[in-house]
Design a protein around this motif. Structure first.
Motif, PDB file in Angstrom:
ATOM      1  N   HIS A  85       0.845  -1.190   0.000  1.00 46.45           N
ATOM      2  CA  HIS A  85       0.000   0.000   0.000  1.00 46.45           C
ATOM      3  C   HIS A  85       0.882   1.243   0.000  1.00 46.45           C
ATOM      4  N   ILE A  86       0.674   2.106  -0.978  1.00 46.00           N
ATOM      5  CA  ILE A  86       1.456   3.339  -1.091  1.00 46.00           C
ATOM      6  C   ILE A  86       0.874   4.393  -0.152  1.00 46.00           C
ATOM      7  N   THR A  87       1.740   5.014   0.614  1.00 46.00           N
ATOM      8  CA  THR A  87       1.311   6.108   1.488  1.00 46.00           C
ATOM      9  C   THR A  87       2.113   7.355   1.155  1.00 46.00           C
ATOM     10  N   ARG A  88       1.610   8.485   1.643  1.00 42.72           N
ATOM     11  CA  ARG A  88       2.291   9.766   1.450  1.00 42.72           C
ATOM     12  C   ARG A  88       2.896  10.217   2.777  1.00 42.72           C
ATOM     13  N   LYS A  89       4.148  10.652   2.698  1.00 40.98           N
ATOM     14  CA  LYS A  89       4.854  11.150   3.876  1.00 40.98           C
ATOM     15  C   LYS A  89       5.214  12.612   3.612  1.00 40.98           C
ATOM     16  N   GLY A  91       5.447  17.972  -2.110  1.00 42.50           N
ATOM     17  CA  GLY A  91       5.232  18.217  -0.691  1.00 42.50           C
ATOM     18  C   GLY A  91       5.099  16.930   0.112  1.00 42.50           C
ATOM     19  N   PHE A  92       5.219  15.781  -0.585  1.00 43.44           N
ATOM     20  CA  PHE A  92       5.170  14.491   0.116  1.00 43.44           C
ATOM     21  C   PHE A  92       5.970  13.464  -0.665  1.00 43.44           C
ATOM     22  N   GLN A  93       6.429  12.456   0.058  1.00 45.01           N
ATOM     23  CA  GLN A  93       7.167  11.354  -0.539  1.00 45.01           C
ATOM     24  C   GLN A  93       6.275  10.124  -0.573  1.00 45.01           C
ATOM     25  N   ARG A  94       6.232   9.445  -1.708  1.00 43.27           N
ATOM     26  CA  ARG A  94       5.487   8.201  -1.798  1.00 43.27           C
ATOM     27  C   ARG A  94       6.364   7.067  -1.276  1.00 43.27           C
ATOM     28  N   THR A  95       5.811   6.287  -0.349  1.00 46.11           N
ATOM     29  CA  THR A  95       6.570   5.232   0.304  1.00 46.11           C
ATOM     30  C   THR A  95       5.664   4.039   0.575  1.00 46.11           C
ATOM     31  N   ALA A  96       6.242   2.869   0.699  1.00 45.77           N
ATOM     32  CA  ALA A  96       5.445   1.652   0.932  1.00 45.77           C
ATOM     33  C   ALA A  96       6.250   0.670   1.771  1.00 45.77           C
ATOM     34  N   ALA A 129      11.144  -0.381   3.814  1.00 45.08           N
ATOM     35  CA  ALA A 129      10.198   0.331   2.960  1.00 45.08           C
ATOM     36  C   ALA A 129      10.847   0.614   1.608  1.00 45.08           C
ATOM     37  N   LEU A 130      10.023   0.689   0.601  1.00 41.57           N
ATOM     38  CA  LEU A 130      10.435   1.101  -0.744  1.00 41.57           C
ATOM     39  C   LEU A 130       9.884   2.500  -0.967  1.00 41.57           C
ATOM     40  N   GLU A 131      10.750   3.450  -1.315  1.00 37.97           N
ATOM     41  CA  GLU A 131      10.282   4.822  -1.485  1.00 37.97           C
ATOM     42  C   GLU A 131      11.096   5.549  -2.536  1.00 37.97           C
ATOM     43  N   GLU A 132      10.640   6.750  -2.880  1.00 37.12           N
ATOM     44  CA  GLU A 132      11.326   7.549  -3.894  1.00 37.12           C
ATOM     45  C   GLU A 132      12.285   8.526  -3.222  1.00 37.12           C
ATOM     46  N   ASP A 133      13.419   8.749  -3.869  1.00 33.30           N
ATOM     47  CA  ASP A 133      14.414   9.675  -3.333  1.00 33.30           C
ATOM     48  C   ASP A 133      13.967  11.118  -3.551  1.00 33.30           C
ATOM     49  N   ALA A 134      14.615  12.028  -2.826  1.00 35.56           N
ATOM     50  CA  ALA A 134      14.287  13.448  -2.906  1.00 35.56           C
ATOM     51  C   ALA A 134      15.283  14.158  -3.810  1.00 35.56           C
ATOM     52  N   CYS A 135      15.092  15.471  -3.988  1.00 35.06           N
ATOM     53  CA  CYS A 135      15.994  16.289  -4.796  1.00 35.06           C
ATOM     54  C   CYS A 135      17.338  16.464  -4.098  1.00 35.06           C
ATOM     55  N   THR A 172      -4.153   8.061  -2.507  1.00 33.13           N
ATOM     56  CA  THR A 172      -5.348   7.610  -3.236  1.00 33.13           C
ATOM     57  C   THR A 172      -5.104   7.484  -4.736  1.00 33.13           C
ATOM     58  N   ASP A 173      -3.928   7.920  -5.219  1.00 36.94           N
ATOM     59  CA  ASP A 173      -3.618   7.816  -6.651  1.00 36.94           C
ATOM     60  C   ASP A 173      -3.034   6.460  -7.032  1.00 36.94           C
ATOM     61  N   SER A 174      -2.623   5.676  -6.041  1.00 32.25           N
ATOM     62  CA  SER A 174      -1.909   4.432  -6.332  1.00 32.25           C
ATOM     63  C   SER A 174      -2.672   3.237  -5.776  1.00 32.25           C
TER      64      SER A 174
END
Length: 641
Positions: free
Chosen positions: A132-136, A146-151, A172-178, A453-455
């Motif tokens: 389940h993908i969540t926003r942090k 303004g949020f990182q997608r993480t699971a 957790a699996l998540e996306e890196d930041a800038c 809610t997008d994933s």
């Protein structure tokens, strides 16, 4: 307090269990490592770093949003106070509309998900049935949405350490930041090339009981990640956050520790900072300064200091900036309480002012507590009299544009009141000396997390797990033990256990008769040695891929290529030449070459027959480009001496 201060200057044993047990030292790790995928996590953009001029820039401002429970996260509110304008540098080849939050996410990268499952299995984690993908929330600007997608992928894992287990809370699996490029006053600049690269986050329980253990476990987890063969290497690909607490204190997170060895000193001094803050709280309480009795007054004193002889304040007034004085009632001398080596509580105040009020030109505060520093004794006495501040009070001056100066006074009062409670939960950054820390942000709470809610959720089937289990790499300590049983030297076995070519080594040992130590040296040491030997020659090394290496060594096994000839051929392979391992020199050609060398160097004689023979063998091997087998060569030459 004397015993704790003594520890600051004496030789430190970072594994002194008695000392750290008395402190109640506890430490946990959060390790972030990028995965070696071709594409990003929620779009099809390729992974790659850029240092050239951006194709475009955009400007944004961040605002907090309500959580699912109708509350705001404290960190988000703190970041909103900074009133930062965020500039993003965009690259057409590496960024799309997803990263800029202009389109919904693509389905999650399945290759990255497989890699995360594999690493979770190596950590003995229990896998989730559905991802389940969540926003942090991240309002520091490092993520444009303004949020990182993480699971969360796995929970309740463990790794062996010493005579016990270190518990893994989750993977957790998540996306890196800038990547941050610049941060000055109310403007921060980010480069977006790194944005949304897949990474795994490993969170341990606070099971490390000394700073030395924290560093050892960090190294152990790093070796496990490298052994997986699924992670990226190089600068910026891995970061670790370290959580520290002691008896009576709250958790504090040290963000982005750059090197594993730094963990020892950083966690040691952070634990002592907690002890010093707890002692400061006791001194405040003895003076009757408790959370309920705390008093701080703010006064705008620009006009009162209009004739000051202090050059810094004079220049600020001439520039039109405002000066405020915060009167901390009853705080005389305590603002100068030593918290870290050569740092006082005043530095704690300055850190909050620097980050939240964006007054980042240091020093950004003056402390007035009767010593006359900053203003002079008479000027300070006049200021105290005007503000009705007693000699038991401490005055803290802060300056800047009116709005920033007001924010600065508020943060000074907030941080001073927190001192009456104890150790505030916050994230801190390491300072350049790598043993002290400074304020970065308020520690986030659970209100920052909410569903994405997008994933849609992604089911993890038993068939998928079984497929991944079949190819999951052995853990590095398992590999190392097996390699040692092959008589591979210990240091080489340790290096090979985490080397990208470890899987190829295991395959070749199964399928060929190559000597394990020779193959290990070739895969692990030769490439590094060739690069080092060719430093002064500008040649482009092009490391061969796995298929070329596999074919190369299988041919070497079939032809029984001598060691030196294999090295020469491997060197050519690295530089992109068509190179195949040669067969040993035929016996008749070897005999003729030995005769030629013996005649050529007939006059060369060393002190002993053995030394002379060693020299001649070396010459034959060199002239044959390594194709001469040492044992046969020695036998043939021996008869000619």
């Amino acid at each position: 307090m004397d015993v704790w201060r003594k520890k600051l200057i004496e030789g430190i044993d970072f594994d002194d269990t008695e000392f750290y047990s008395a402190l109640g030292f506890k430490c946990g790790l959060e390790i972030h490592q990028q995965l070696d995928t071709a594409k990003k996590l929620f779009c099809h953009c390729p992974v790659g770093y850029r240092n050239d001029e951006p194709d475009a820039i955009i400007l944004r401002h961040m605002r907090p949003t309500l959580s699912e429970m109708g509350t705001y996260d404290g960190t988000a509110l703190m970041e909103f106070k900074t009133k930062k304008q965020v500039i993003y540098q965009l690259y057409r080849d590496n960024v799309c509309t997803y990263e800029m939050d202009d389109t919904p996410p693509f389905p999650i990268n399945q290759e990255a998900l497989d890699y995360a499952i594999e690493i979770a299995l190596m950590l003995n984690c229990k896998l989730v049935d559905e991802v389940h993908i969540t926003r942090k929330q991240y309002l520091d600007g490092s993520i444009p949405t303004g949020f990182q997608r993480t699971a969360i992928i796995g929970v309740d894992g463990w790794i062996p350490y010493r005579d016990r287990k270190i518990r893994i809370q989750q993977l957790a699996l998540e996306e890196d930041a800038c990547r941050e490029v610049e941060d000055r006053r109310h403007t921060i600049v980010f480069r977006t090339d790194r944005l949304s690269i897949p990474l795994v986050e490993i969170v341990t329980r606070p099971d490390m009981l000394t700073p030395h253990e924290a560093a050892e476990v960090d190294e152990l987890l790093g070796r496990l990640l490298r052994a997986s063969g699924r992670v990226r290497r190089g600068i910026g690909s891995v970061r670790q956050d370290v959580n520290v607490s002691i008896n009576g204190s709250d958790r504090v997170e040290i963000k982005g520790v750059p090197r594993t060895p730094d963990i020892r000193a950083l966690t040691h001094y952070e634990a002592l900072r907690h002890k010093a803050l707890l002692d400061l709280r006791e001194d405040l309480h003895k003076r009757g300064i408790t959370p309920g009795d705390f008093r701080a007054e703010d006064h705008e004193v620009t006009d009162l200091l209009g004739t000051t002889s202090n050059r810094r304040l004079r220049a600020l007034i001439d520039k039109g900036e405002m000066i405020h004085a915060v009167n901390l009632k009853g705080w005389r001398e305590l603002v100068r309480y030593e918290i870290q080596p050569a740092l006082t509580f005043a530095d704690e105040l300055a850190g909050r002012v620097r980050v939240i009020a964006c007054l980042d030109e240091m020093p950004n505060i003056f402390v007035l507590d009767g010593r006359g520093e900053g203003l002079g004794v008479e000027a300070e006495e006049h200021l105290r009299k005007t503000l009705r501040a007693s000699h038991e009070d401490a005055l803290v001056l802060v300056w800047g544009p009116e709005e920033d100066a007001v924010t600065g006074t508020q943060e000074i009062a907030i941080r001073a009141k927190e001192a009456t409670v104890g150790v505030p939960q916050e994230s801190r950054q390491h300072m350049p000396d790598s043993c002290r820390t400074d304020f970065e942000r308020i520690l986030p709470g659970p209100d920052r997390m909410y569903p994405d809610t997008d994933s849609p959720p992604v089911a993890i089937s038993k068939e998928r797990v079984a497929r991944i289990q079949e190819i999951t790499a052995p853990r590095p300590w398992e590999r190392e033990e097996r390699y040692r049983k092959m008589k591979i030297p210990g240091h080489l076995a340790a290096d090979l256990a985490i080397h990208p070519s470890a899987r190829l080594f295991d395959q070749l040992i199964e399928e060929t008769s190559l000597n394990p130590t020779l193959l290990a040296e070739a895969l692990v040491q030769w490439q590094r040695a060739i690069k080092r030997n060719k430093q002064e020659v500008e040649l482009n090394i092009n490391p061969p891929d796995g298929e070329r290496l596999e074919s190369f060594f299988k041919i070497a096994a079939e032809r029984n290529t001598p060691r030196r000839a294999l090295y020469y051929a491997f060197e050519k392979l690295l530089y992109g030449e068509d190179a195949e391992p040669p067969s040993p020199l035929p016996e008749d050609e070897l005999g003729a070459l030995c005769q030629e060398v013996a005649e050529e160097f007939a006059a060369v004689r060393y002190k002993t027959r053995e030394l002379t023979l060693d020299f001649l063998v070396g010459e034959v091997i060199e002239q044959s480009q390594g194709r001469a087998e040492p044992a046969k060569t020695r036998f043939l030459l021996d008869s000619s001496l």
